[in-house]
Design a protein around this motif. Structure first.
Motif, PDB file in Angstrom:
ATOM      1  N   PHE A 116     -49.829   9.523   2.347  1.00 33.64           N
ATOM      2  CA  PHE A 116     -48.832   9.109   1.359  1.00 33.64           C
ATOM      3  C   PHE A 116     -48.544  10.260   0.417  1.00 33.64           C
ATOM      4  O   PHE A 116     -49.305  11.233   0.337  1.00 33.64           O
ATOM      5  N   ASP A 117     -47.415  10.138  -0.281  1.00 35.83           N
ATOM      6  CA  ASP A 117     -47.005  11.131  -1.270  1.00 35.83           C
ATOM      7  C   ASP A 117     -47.201  10.532  -2.654  1.00 35.83           C
ATOM      8  O   ASP A 117     -46.848   9.369  -2.885  1.00 35.83           O
ATOM      9  N   LEU A 118     -47.761  11.339  -3.562  1.00 35.04           N
ATOM     10  CA  LEU A 118     -48.092  10.857  -4.904  1.00 35.04           C
ATOM     11  C   LEU A 118     -47.208  11.460  -5.982  1.00 35.04           C
ATOM     12  O   LEU A 118     -47.033  12.681  -6.022  1.00 35.04           O
ATOM     13  N   GLU A 130     -46.928  24.398   1.378  1.00 35.09           N
ATOM     14  CA  GLU A 130     -47.873  23.589   0.589  1.00 35.09           C
ATOM     15  C   GLU A 130     -47.182  22.347   0.017  1.00 35.09           C
ATOM     16  O   GLU A 130     -46.036  22.405  -0.427  1.00 35.09           O
ATOM     17  N   GLU A 131     -47.893  21.220   0.061  1.00 36.47           N
ATOM     18  CA  GLU A 131     -47.406  19.969  -0.546  1.00 36.47           C
ATOM     19  C   GLU A 131     -48.534  19.393  -1.394  1.00 36.47           C
ATOM     20  O   GLU A 131     -49.463  18.784  -0.869  1.00 36.47           O
ATOM     21  N   LYS A 132     -48.431  19.588  -2.697  1.00 29.06           N
ATOM     22  CA  LYS A 132     -49.499  19.099  -3.579  1.00 29.06           C
ATOM     23  C   LYS A 132     -49.459  17.590  -3.758  1.00 29.06           C
ATOM     24  O   LYS A 132     -50.355  17.010  -4.345  1.00 29.06           O
ATOM     25  N   TRP A 133     -48.385  16.970  -3.250  1.00 24.38           N
ATOM     26  CA  TRP A 133     -48.214  15.524  -3.407  1.00 24.38           C
ATOM     27  C   TRP A 133     -48.715  14.732  -2.199  1.00 24.38           C
ATOM     28  O   TRP A 133     -48.842  13.526  -2.260  1.00 24.38           O
ATOM     29  N   HIS A 134     -48.947  15.412  -1.080  1.00 25.89           N
ATOM     30  CA  HIS A 134     -49.233  14.685   0.178  1.00 25.89           C
ATOM     31  C   HIS A 134     -50.745  14.593   0.412  1.00 25.89           C
ATOM     32  O   HIS A 134     -51.427  15.595   0.563  1.00 25.89           O
ATOM     33  N   TRP A 135     -51.256  13.350   0.462  1.00 30.42           N
ATOM     34  CA  TRP A 135     -52.694  13.107   0.634  1.00 30.42           C
ATOM     35  C   TRP A 135     -52.933  12.260   1.872  1.00 30.42           C
ATOM     36  O   TRP A 135     -52.118  11.388   2.211  1.00 30.42           O
ATOM     37  N   ARG A 192     -47.253  12.787  10.023  1.00 31.08           N
ATOM     38  CA  ARG A 192     -48.471  12.030   9.679  1.00 31.08           C
ATOM     39  C   ARG A 192     -48.109  10.741   8.937  1.00 31.08           C
ATOM     40  O   ARG A 192     -48.920   9.828   8.880  1.00 31.08           O
ATOM     41  N   HIS A 193     -46.909  10.692   8.365  1.00 26.79           N
ATOM     42  CA  HIS A 193     -46.486   9.451   7.702  1.00 26.79           C
ATOM     43  C   HIS A 193     -46.312   8.310   8.715  1.00 26.79           C
ATOM     44  O   HIS A 193     -46.294   7.150   8.330  1.00 26.79           O
ATOM     45  N   HIS A 194     -46.187   8.639  10.017  1.00 25.74           N
ATOM     46  CA  HIS A 194     -46.103   7.577  11.029  1.00 25.74           C
ATOM     47  C   HIS A 194     -47.394   6.763  11.084  1.00 25.74           C
ATOM     48  O   HIS A 194     -47.389   5.619  11.523  1.00 25.74           O
TER      49      HIS A 194
END
Ligand SMILES: [Zn+2]
Length: 227
Positions: free
Chosen positions: A129-131, A176-181, A122-124
């Protein structure tokens, strides 16, 4: 297939939905020269040279301002990544000595715990983004908890969502990735178009791509997001 595609394009144009190219969906673009992307101001980031789609950046700036008023700092640590950037990440993991003697499929599944195959991230898209930190436990206390609680409380009304949530509810794919929005008003359109346009045979051009089909990387990972 072609007729279906032409019908889809005609339908989306009537509906006023933006049409993305297969290259955009697969990350085969250069965000530094693409007119839909903007450089994120370096004071919002942990490093310089991070790009997002301009409409995503505009919304992020509003959200960031709200956070700042509460004394919370939202810092982007990763934004748009091209296919080649993702391939560098993938190749670095693929050639790690710890995988000596592993079956390709097991090696790919292990890397896929948190990292995407090139062409499936999805970063493509410039929507995600990652926070602040790439560690889930950072968000369990202190500053990290303030960031996470703020995003949970205020992110949604501005279009942002944590897509890689806990897998307890039966979600497939990454942990789970709590940083990826993700900015859902754009990324949900891109996911729909990805599912229409991209086939498993398009996931190629890197070591390990030959197991993408057996793993069902599009079904299990690209579509393994929170409801
Ligand atoms: Zn991410």
């Amino acid at each position: 297939m072609l007729i279906r595609l032409l019908l889809l394009v005609a339908f989306l144009q009537v509906e006023g939905v933006k049409i993305y190219t297969e290259e955009e969906l697969l990350g085969k673009i250069n965000p530094t020269s693409h007119s839909d992307f903007s450089l994120v101001p370096s004071e919002f980031c942990s490093r310089s040279g991070i790009y997002l789609r301009s409409e995503v950046l505009d919304k992020f700036i509003v959200l960031r301002q709200l956070a700042e008023e509460e004394g919370i700092k939202l810092i982007i640590v990763s934004g748009t990544r091209s296919f080649n950037h993702q391939k560098d990440i993938w190749d670095r993991k693929w050639t790690k000595p710890k995988y000596m003697g592993w079956e390709k499929i097991e090696k790919a599944k292990d890397i896929l715990t948190y990292s995407s195959m090139p062409g499936t991230s999805r970063h493509h898209w410039g929507t995600d983004f990652d926070l602040n930190s790439l560690e889930n436990n950072y968000f369990d206390s202190g500053e990290g908890k303030k960031v996470y609680d703020f995003m949970e409380r205020c992110g949604g009304e501005h279009g942002f969502k944590q897509v890689y949530t806990s897998k307890d509810g039966g979600r497939t794919g990454y942990e789970e990735e709590k940083w990826h929005w993700s900015y859902m008003p754009v990324s949900s359109v891109m996911l729909n178009q990805y599912n229409e346009l991209v086939c498993i045979s398009d996931i190629r051009g890197f070591d390990g791509s030959e197991v993408a089909d057996s793993i069902n990387v599009i079904g299990v990972f690209v579509n393994g997001i929170a409801e």
